[in-house]
Design a protein around this motif. Sequence first.
Motif, PDB file in Angstrom:
ATOM      1  N   LYS A 168       0.831  -1.206   0.000  1.00 17.30           N
ATOM      2  CA  LYS A 168       0.000   0.000   0.000  1.00 17.30           C
ATOM      3  C   LYS A 168       0.865   1.256   0.000  1.00 17.30           C
ATOM      4  O   LYS A 168       0.553   2.235  -0.695  1.00 17.30           O
TER       5      LYS A 168
ATOM      6  N   ILE B  56       1.117   4.329  -2.863  1.00 14.34           N
ATOM      7  CA  ILE B  56       0.991   5.769  -2.592  1.00 14.34           C
ATOM      8  C   ILE B  56       2.165   6.523  -3.199  1.00 14.34           C
ATOM      9  O   ILE B  56       1.999   7.581  -3.829  1.00 14.34           O
TER      10      ILE B  56
ATOM     11  N   GLN C  76      -2.087  14.830   2.464  1.00 16.40           N
ATOM     12  CA  GLN C  76      -2.911  13.651   2.708  1.00 16.40           C
ATOM     13  C   GLN C  76      -2.117  12.364   2.505  1.00 16.40           C
ATOM     14  O   GLN C  76      -2.264  11.393   3.265  1.00 16.40           O
ATOM     15  N   ALA C  77      -1.266  12.351   1.484  1.00 18.12           N
ATOM     16  CA  ALA C  77      -0.444  11.168   1.231  1.00 18.12           C
ATOM     17  C   ALA C  77       0.537  10.920   2.374  1.00 18.12           C
ATOM     18  O   ALA C  77       0.743   9.781   2.803  1.00 18.12           O
TER      19      ALA C  77
ATOM     20  N   GLU D  34      -1.334   9.496   5.286  1.00 21.17           N
ATOM     21  CA  GLU D  34      -1.677   8.094   5.052  1.00 21.17           C
ATOM     22  C   GLU D  34      -0.447   7.200   5.255  1.00 21.17           C
ATOM     23  O   GLU D  34      -0.549   6.112   5.823  1.00 21.17           O
TER      24      GLU D  34
ATOM     25  N   LEU E 101       0.115   6.783   8.953  1.00 22.65           N
ATOM     26  CA  LEU E 101      -0.857   5.855   9.522  1.00 22.65           C
ATOM     27  C   LEU E 101      -0.454   4.408   9.243  1.00 22.65           C
ATOM     28  O   LEU E 101      -0.506   3.544  10.135  1.00 22.65           O
TER      29      LEU E 101
END
Length: 305
Positions: free
Chosen positions: A172, A176, A285-286, A289, A292
């Motif tokens: 993932k 990104i 935002q990337a 993410e 996270l």
Amino acid sequence: MTGYGSASRQVSLGAGVVADLQVECRAVNSRFLDLGFRLPDECRGAEPALRESVSQSLSRGKVELRAAWRLNSGAAETAKANPHALGSLNQDRLDALFTLQEKAQLAFPKAQELSIADILRWPGMVSEPRGEEEGWIVATVEAGRAAITALMISRQAEGQALAEVLKKITAKMRAIVQVLEPQVPQFVAQYQAKLTERLAEALASQEQAKGGVELMERIRQEVVLYAVKIDVAEEFARLKTHLQAVDTALAGKGPVGKRLDFLMQELNREANTLSSKSVSEECTQAALELKLLIEQMREQVQNLE
């Protein structure tokens, strides 16, 4: 990593009586190797050998080895054939206890008499077959090592499952990076255009005094300097390198927990830098993410040896 293993052995107590010995080995997460033993007196002599076996197999985790035994289910039949097989009463202690009870009842007429259970539990009243110490040690070590092997098998299965989870997370993160990296030059160009416009407006009052050529040169220099500061090409390169290192560690053999702990710190550092250099909402935002996902990996890494 958590894990569980158990194994059993039989110990001859003599006179045809056999004891069933079971050893359990449990492990939970811990940064260091912490060993604990809960062994009956008969098995205490096996503790050094078991401690060595655990130390050779594990490098971290809170590990507890517990042993317990009981008479084999065939003990009842043995007792029928040989009434003294399960033990004999100490006649001297029995006589002494009888005398003590008579004296106590004279002093306390309402006192109840001792029950059979009370008599049998009296210290030293029953001489039970205990077997040889060497037999207990051998059986405990064998059962303990078998339990440790079973524990390692369960931990290996859990480790493989966790490795697959971590690989999905790194996939993932790569996705990104692959989406964001080609777009960064466009985001930077857009931000430079906005910055140029703002600087031009801020320095408009100086345009008449110093001339437009000098003003635009000043603006160009400021924009170039800022473009260098917000360049994230190195961060992307290090992110991809660290992600590859994670996959390499997961594919290898041996303990990887501490190495992955270090890689999580490095990944988090690059994600923080991306966030601080962000020039667009998409970049921000990337980066969030990525942080996270890194935190999710960090939680799982704590479960790996």
